[in-house]
Structures are given as C-alpha cells and as structure tokens.
Design a protein around this motif. Sequence first.
Motif, PDB file in Angstrom:
ATOM      1  N   ASP A  87       0.945  -1.359  -0.070  1.00 41.33           N
ATOM      2  CA  ASP A  87       0.079   0.104  -0.005  1.00 41.33           C
ATOM      3  C   ASP A  87       0.815   1.098   0.014  1.00 41.33           C
ATOM      4  OD1 ASP A  87      -2.454  -1.424  -0.094  1.00 41.33           O
ATOM      5  OD2 ASP A  87      -2.743  -1.073   2.141  1.00 41.33           O
ATOM      6  N   SER A  88       1.955   1.374   0.823  1.00 43.46           N
ATOM      7  CA  SER A  88       2.818   2.491   0.802  1.00 43.46           C
ATOM      8  C   SER A  88       3.409   2.679  -0.528  1.00 43.46           C
ATOM      9  CB  SER A  88       3.882   1.991   1.806  1.00 43.46           C
ATOM     10  OG  SER A  88       3.328   2.145   3.274  1.00 43.46           O
ATOM     11  N   MET A  89       3.759   1.661  -1.025  1.00 47.54           N
ATOM     12  CA  MET A  89       4.448   1.769  -2.437  1.00 47.54           C
ATOM     13  C   MET A  89       3.502   2.397  -3.421  1.00 47.54           C
ATOM     14  SD  MET A  89       7.716   1.550  -1.752  1.00 47.54           S
ATOM     15  CE  MET A  89       8.294   1.360  -3.373  1.00 47.54           C
ATOM     16  N   GLN A  90       2.164   1.661  -3.298  1.00 48.33           N
ATOM     17  CA  GLN A  90       1.359   2.066  -4.553  1.00 48.33           C
ATOM     18  C   GLN A  90       0.855   3.481  -4.229  1.00 48.33           C
ATOM     19  OE1 GLN A  90      -0.262   0.245  -6.920  1.00 48.33           O
ATOM     20  NE2 GLN A  90      -1.457   1.933  -7.233  1.00 48.33           N
ATOM     21  N   ILE A  91       0.611   3.872  -3.224  1.00 43.10           N
ATOM     22  CA  ILE A  91       0.294   5.314  -2.981  1.00 43.10           C
ATOM     23  C   ILE A  91       1.302   6.333  -3.106  1.00 43.10           C
ATOM     24  CG2 ILE A  91      -1.158   6.923  -1.268  1.00 43.10           C
ATOM     25  CD1 ILE A  91      -2.262   4.407  -0.355  1.00 43.10           C
ATOM     26  N   ASN A  92       2.418   6.176  -2.652  1.00 41.70           N
ATOM     27  CA  ASN A  92       3.393   6.762  -2.346  1.00 41.70           C
ATOM     28  C   ASN A  92       4.322   7.083  -3.590  1.00 41.70           C
ATOM     29  OD1 ASN A  92       2.340   7.369   0.453  1.00 41.70           O
ATOM     30  ND2 ASN A  92       4.035   6.434   1.388  1.00 41.70           N
ATOM     31  N   VAL A  93       4.571   5.870  -4.412  1.00 41.58           N
ATOM     32  CA  VAL A  93       5.329   5.719  -5.566  1.00 41.58           C
ATOM     33  C   VAL A  93       4.632   5.614  -6.710  1.00 41.58           C
ATOM     34  CG1 VAL A  93       7.483   4.755  -6.187  1.00 41.58           C
ATOM     35  CG2 VAL A  93       7.113   5.002  -3.876  1.00 41.58           C
ATOM     36  N   THR A  94       4.048   4.129  -6.843  1.00 46.32           N
ATOM     37  CA  THR A  94       3.346   3.829  -8.047  1.00 46.32           C
ATOM     38  C   THR A  94       2.366   4.772  -8.627  1.00 46.32           C
ATOM     39  OG1 THR A  94       3.700   1.600  -7.527  1.00 46.32           O
ATOM     40  CG2 THR A  94       2.588   1.850  -9.410  1.00 46.32           C
ATOM     41  N   GLY A  95       1.554   5.163  -7.874  1.00 42.99           N
ATOM     42  CA  GLY A  95       0.356   6.084  -8.208  1.00 42.99           C
ATOM     43  C   GLY A  95       1.007   7.321  -8.786  1.00 42.99           C
ATOM     44  N   PRO A  96       1.662   8.019  -8.025  1.00 35.60           N
ATOM     45  CA  PRO A  96       2.533   9.417  -8.620  1.00 35.60           C
ATOM     46  C   PRO A  96       3.317   9.139 -10.103  1.00 35.60           C
ATOM     47  CG  PRO A  96       2.498   9.247  -6.209  1.00 35.60           C
ATOM     48  CD  PRO A  96       2.119   8.016  -6.599  1.00 35.60           C
ATOM     49  N   MET A  97       3.889   7.800 -10.232  1.00 33.09           N
ATOM     50  CA  MET A  97       4.782   7.621 -11.306  1.00 33.09           C
ATOM     51  C   MET A  97       3.817   7.530 -12.460  1.00 33.09           C
ATOM     52  SD  MET A  97       5.359   4.891 -13.439  1.00 33.09           S
ATOM     53  CE  MET A  97       5.108   3.478 -12.673  1.00 33.09           C
ATOM     54  N   LEU A  98       2.795   6.658 -12.063  1.00 30.63           N
ATOM     55  CA  LEU A  98       1.619   6.478 -13.491  1.00 30.63           C
ATOM     56  C   LEU A  98       1.026   7.752 -13.704  1.00 30.63           C
ATOM     57  CD1 LEU A  98      -0.028   3.163 -12.433  1.00 30.63           C
ATOM     58  CD2 LEU A  98       1.687   3.466 -14.174  1.00 30.63           C
ATOM     59  N   MET A  99       0.670   8.482 -12.870  1.00 33.04           N
ATOM     60  CA  MET A  99      -0.088   9.763 -12.801  1.00 33.04           C
ATOM     61  C   MET A  99       1.069  10.905 -13.694  1.00 33.04           C
ATOM     62  SD  MET A  99      -1.381  12.642 -10.049  1.00 33.04           S
ATOM     63  CE  MET A  99      -2.176  11.171  -9.017  1.00 33.04           C
ATOM     64  N   THR A 100       1.981  10.754 -13.208  1.00 28.12           N
ATOM     65  CA  THR A 100       3.262  11.874 -14.039  1.00 28.12           C
ATOM     66  C   THR A 100       3.196  11.105 -15.540  1.00 28.12           C
ATOM     67  OG1 THR A 100       4.340  12.182 -12.062  1.00 28.12           O
ATOM     68  CG2 THR A 100       5.661  12.615 -13.841  1.00 28.12           C
ATOM     69  N   GLN A 101       3.289  10.012 -15.592  1.00 26.71           N
ATOM     70  CA  GLN A 101       3.331   9.460 -17.029  1.00 26.71           C
ATOM     71  C   GLN A 101       2.302   9.924 -17.918  1.00 26.71           C
ATOM     72  OE1 GLN A 101       3.645   5.124 -16.707  1.00 26.71           O
ATOM     73  NE2 GLN A 101       5.797   5.250 -17.192  1.00 26.71           N
ATOM     74  N   ALA A 102       0.940  10.218 -17.369  1.00 31.54           N
ATOM     75  CA  ALA A 102      -0.013  10.700 -18.078  1.00 31.54           C
ATOM     76  C   ALA A 102      -0.161  11.968 -18.389  1.00 31.54           C
ATOM     77  CB  ALA A 102      -1.463   9.974 -17.288  1.00 31.54           C
ATOM     78  N   LEU A 103       0.325  12.767 -17.230  1.00 31.30           N
ATOM     79  CA  LEU A 103       0.468  14.269 -17.293  1.00 31.30           C
ATOM     80  C   LEU A 103       1.463  14.894 -18.112  1.00 31.30           C
ATOM     81  CD1 LEU A 103      -0.834  14.591 -13.518  1.00 31.30           C
ATOM     82  CD2 LEU A 103      -2.115  14.945 -15.601  1.00 31.30           C
TER      83      LEU A 103
END
Length: 250
Positions: A125-141
């Motif tokens: 959960d920590s990796m998903q919310i703190n790292v993976t989510g921001p990574m995927l969001m940044t890729q899209a943005l």
Amino acid sequence: MQIKTVHDYQPAADLLSNKVILVTGAGDGIGRQAALSFAEHGATVILLGRTVAKLEAVYDEIEQTGGPQPAIIPLDLKGATAQHYKDMASTIDNQFGRLDGVLHNAGILKILSPFTHIESDDFNDSMQINVTGPMLMTQALLPVMQKAPTASLVFTSSGVGRKGRAYWGSYAVSKFATEGLAQVIADEYENTNVRTNVINPGATRTAMRAKAYPAEDPKQLKTPLDLMPTYLYLMGDQSTKDNNLCFDAQ
C-alpha cells in the motif's frame, strides 16, 4: 540531490496568475493549504483526493475568498489504474489545454514497526500510494505539462527518505523511491520546459505527523501555512532554472 532553501521568499500577489496547478491530497493538511495558497496567488487549482466532502470544503473556501474557480477530481491512488490517470489527463487537456504545475502531496504512513514486523500488505500500500500512483499519474500528465510555457513538477519526500531510520520501514523506503523517481524525471527532461524538484516539508502540524508522534505537542510544530513560501516559489516562474533539487521547507 542538492539541497536548497528559500524560506524567506516573498511571493507577488499575482505570482500564479493564469496558471493551472494540480494538487494531490488537497483535502487536508499541507495539500489543502497549498491549494488555498496557490489559488490566493491567482492559480486555477485542480483538487485531487479521495474524500469528496473534504475537496468540496476546500473548493468552497477558494470561491469564498475570491480565487479562480477550482476543479475537483475524486480519486483514490490505492485503486487507480494507468487508464484512470490517462482519462484524467485527457479531461485536463480538454478543459484547460495545458497544465502548469503538479504537486504530488498525497501520501500514506502505515504503522511504524520493527523491520521484521512489516506486513506485506502495508508495504505494498505504501509503495502503491506513495510511488506507483504518482509515477503513473506523471506519465499520463507529462504530455499535458509540455503544452505549458513552463511547468513545475514537485514530489514530496521526507527526512527518512534521505537517511533510513529504525521503525520507519515502508514509509522510508517509499520516500527513497520518490527521490529516485524525481531524479530520473528531472534528468530526462532537463532541457525541456518541465522542471522537477522534491520538497521535504519537515515536522509539520498535520494528522499524519500526529499519528507518528502521538505524544508530541503539535503547538511546537510549524503549520502548513508556515511552509508556503517554498511551495509558492517552486510553482512560480522564479524557479524555472531550478531542476533536480531538493528543497527543505524548514
């Protein structure tokens, strides 16, 4: 990452006029204050978070104080997929035509425990919310950010993301990863209109801090408002030459 401070920065009233800035975790704590401060200085703020009622409260406060009309994106980083972020980027592109700034502020702090007691679900959960989510969001943005004259991408780290500390396992590891992610993007986009930096808020009077240090007197801590000079500096055009730096907000 080289460390920089701008504690005494005094922003102009119209510093962020005509800018469109996305703030994650905008419903509470530092994210809420950043959204209010960005709007106060002229930005159209996109409020992203998982609790609609909190986002609506920030939305109303911005409108009541005369800021530009904000937008709301309800999204839980824990369950969001790459497609969710692509759809979000498409919506922002269609509505605004560009994105001038992103503050990755949302994060989660699970139970502090000895290393051997770290639960795999908590770590994931920590990796998903703190790292993976921001990574995927940044890729899209990033394609939408590249349509802005200058764009600022800001990740949130922590002191335990620079030097590991006992019992901070999952959170510390996720913040080390955050700093690495930011460095990769900063280096890759060094000669573009997108600059990438990291901010370390330090000990701040927030619910997350109270969870980690329940016996601490919160009145001894800086408030989110006290940190805003650094956040405003990073989103304003005076920071356009700053890239691949870590800013201490205290």
